[in-house]
Design a protein around this motif. Structure first.
Motif, PDB file in Angstrom:
ATOM      1  N   UNK A  77      38.668  41.549  58.660  1.00 57.17           N
ATOM      2  CA  UNK A  77      38.614  40.133  59.006  1.00 57.17           C
ATOM      3  C   UNK A  77      37.179  39.644  58.865  1.00 57.17           C
ATOM      4  N   UNK A  78      36.975  38.514  58.189  1.00 55.66           N
ATOM      5  CA  UNK A  78      35.611  37.982  58.094  1.00 55.66           C
ATOM      6  C   UNK A  78      35.167  37.411  59.436  1.00 55.66           C
ATOM      7  N   UNK A  79      33.872  37.564  59.734  1.00 56.95           N
ATOM      8  CA  UNK A  79      33.348  36.945  60.953  1.00 56.95           C
ATOM      9  C   UNK A  79      33.041  35.473  60.651  1.00 56.95           C
ATOM     10  N   UNK A  80      32.537  34.745  61.634  1.00 53.79           N
ATOM     11  CA  UNK A  80      32.301  33.309  61.477  1.00 53.79           C
ATOM     12  C   UNK A  80      31.324  33.024  60.338  1.00 53.79           C
ATOM     13  N   UNK A  81      30.275  33.835  60.224  1.00 49.78           N
ATOM     14  CA  UNK A  81      29.297  33.651  59.153  1.00 49.78           C
ATOM     15  C   UNK A  81      29.954  33.867  57.793  1.00 49.78           C
ATOM     16  N   UNK A  82      30.762  34.906  57.684  1.00 53.24           N
ATOM     17  CA  UNK A  82      31.414  35.209  56.423  1.00 53.24           C
ATOM     18  C   UNK A  82      32.437  34.138  56.048  1.00 53.24           C
ATOM     19  N   UNK A 104      31.604  28.152  51.316  1.00 51.41           N
ATOM     20  CA  UNK A 104      30.547  27.678  50.425  1.00 51.41           C
ATOM     21  C   UNK A 104      30.745  28.255  49.024  1.00 51.41           C
ATOM     22  N   UNK A 105      31.079  29.530  48.945  1.00 49.57           N
ATOM     23  CA  UNK A 105      31.303  30.173  47.649  1.00 49.57           C
ATOM     24  C   UNK A 105      32.450  29.499  46.904  1.00 49.57           C
ATOM     25  N   UNK A 106      33.489  29.158  47.606  1.00 51.07           N
ATOM     26  CA  UNK A 106      34.632  28.488  46.977  1.00 51.07           C
ATOM     27  C   UNK A 106      34.212  27.122  46.423  1.00 51.07           C
ATOM     28  N   UNK A 110      32.599  23.762  41.713  1.00 57.99           N
ATOM     29  CA  UNK A 110      31.579  22.971  41.028  1.00 57.99           C
ATOM     30  C   UNK A 110      31.262  23.571  39.660  1.00 57.99           C
ATOM     31  N   UNK A 111      31.207  24.884  39.579  1.00 58.30           N
ATOM     32  CA  UNK A 111      30.957  25.550  38.300  1.00 58.30           C
ATOM     33  C   UNK A 111      32.060  25.209  37.306  1.00 58.30           C
ATOM     34  N   UNK A 112      33.297  25.232  37.747  1.00 57.25           N
ATOM     35  CA  UNK A 112      34.425  24.896  36.875  1.00 57.25           C
ATOM     36  C   UNK A 112      34.294  23.453  36.385  1.00 57.25           C
ATOM     37  N   UNK A 113      33.933  22.533  37.287  1.00 58.69           N
ATOM     38  CA  UNK A 113      33.741  21.130  36.896  1.00 58.69           C
ATOM     39  C   UNK A 113      32.642  21.007  35.839  1.00 58.69           C
ATOM     40  N   UNK A 114      31.533  21.694  36.069  1.00 59.04           N
ATOM     41  CA  UNK A 114      30.413  21.626  35.124  1.00 59.04           C
ATOM     42  C   UNK A 114      30.786  22.229  33.773  1.00 59.04           C
ATOM     43  N   UNK A 170      25.487  28.873  39.496  1.00 54.64           N
ATOM     44  CA  UNK A 170      25.869  30.294  39.426  1.00 54.64           C
ATOM     45  C   UNK A 170      24.894  31.160  40.221  1.00 54.64           C
ATOM     46  N   UNK A 171      23.617  30.852  40.141  1.00 55.61           N
ATOM     47  CA  UNK A 171      22.608  31.609  40.894  1.00 55.61           C
ATOM     48  C   UNK A 171      22.826  31.414  42.396  1.00 55.61           C
ATOM     49  N   UNK A 172      23.126  30.191  42.804  1.00 56.09           N
ATOM     50  CA  UNK A 172      23.402  29.923  44.220  1.00 56.09           C
ATOM     51  C   UNK A 172      24.639  30.684  44.672  1.00 56.09           C
TER      52      UNK A 172
END
Length: 101
Positions: free
Chosen positions: A7-12, A18-20, A25-29, A60-62
């Motif tokens: 199970x991911x914790x709150x931070x994860x 954010x990753x999603x 955004x990458x797909x849009x670009x 992508x770097x982010x």
């Protein structure tokens, strides 16, 4: 995580969110680049790289940095605490050597 029954914790959870968003955004670009091309030509005839290319690279770097913050090990050690513990041990061992031990 599901495969390992973790199970991911709150931070994860936040990092995964954010990753999603970054991946979306990458797909849009990439769609924009596919539509407009890698470069465009100004009215004066100067060829410029499409700004979406650089933005996609930075996104992508982010995304890589965000994903790096997600721990996939259940008993992962906190790197900050590990450095502190190592510093204490180093100081302990140096004091021991200084005292002839």
């Amino acid at each position: 995580m599901d495969a390992e029954d973790m199970e991911p914790d709150a931070k994860e959870v936040e990092l995964l969110s954010i990753a999603e968003a970054l991946q979306d955004r990458i797909v849009e670009l990439e769609d924009l680049i596919a539509t407009e091309g890698m470069s465009n030509t100004s009215k004066s005839g100067v060829v410029h790289l499409n700004p979406a290319v650089g933005e996609a690279r930075q996104t992508r770097a982010a995304l890589a940095r965000v994903i790096a913050g997600i721990q996939l090990q259940e008993d992962a050690k906190n790197p900050v605490k590990q450095r502190a513990a190592n510093a204490r041990w180093r100081a302990h061992n140096e004091a021991k050597r200084a005292n002839g031990g």
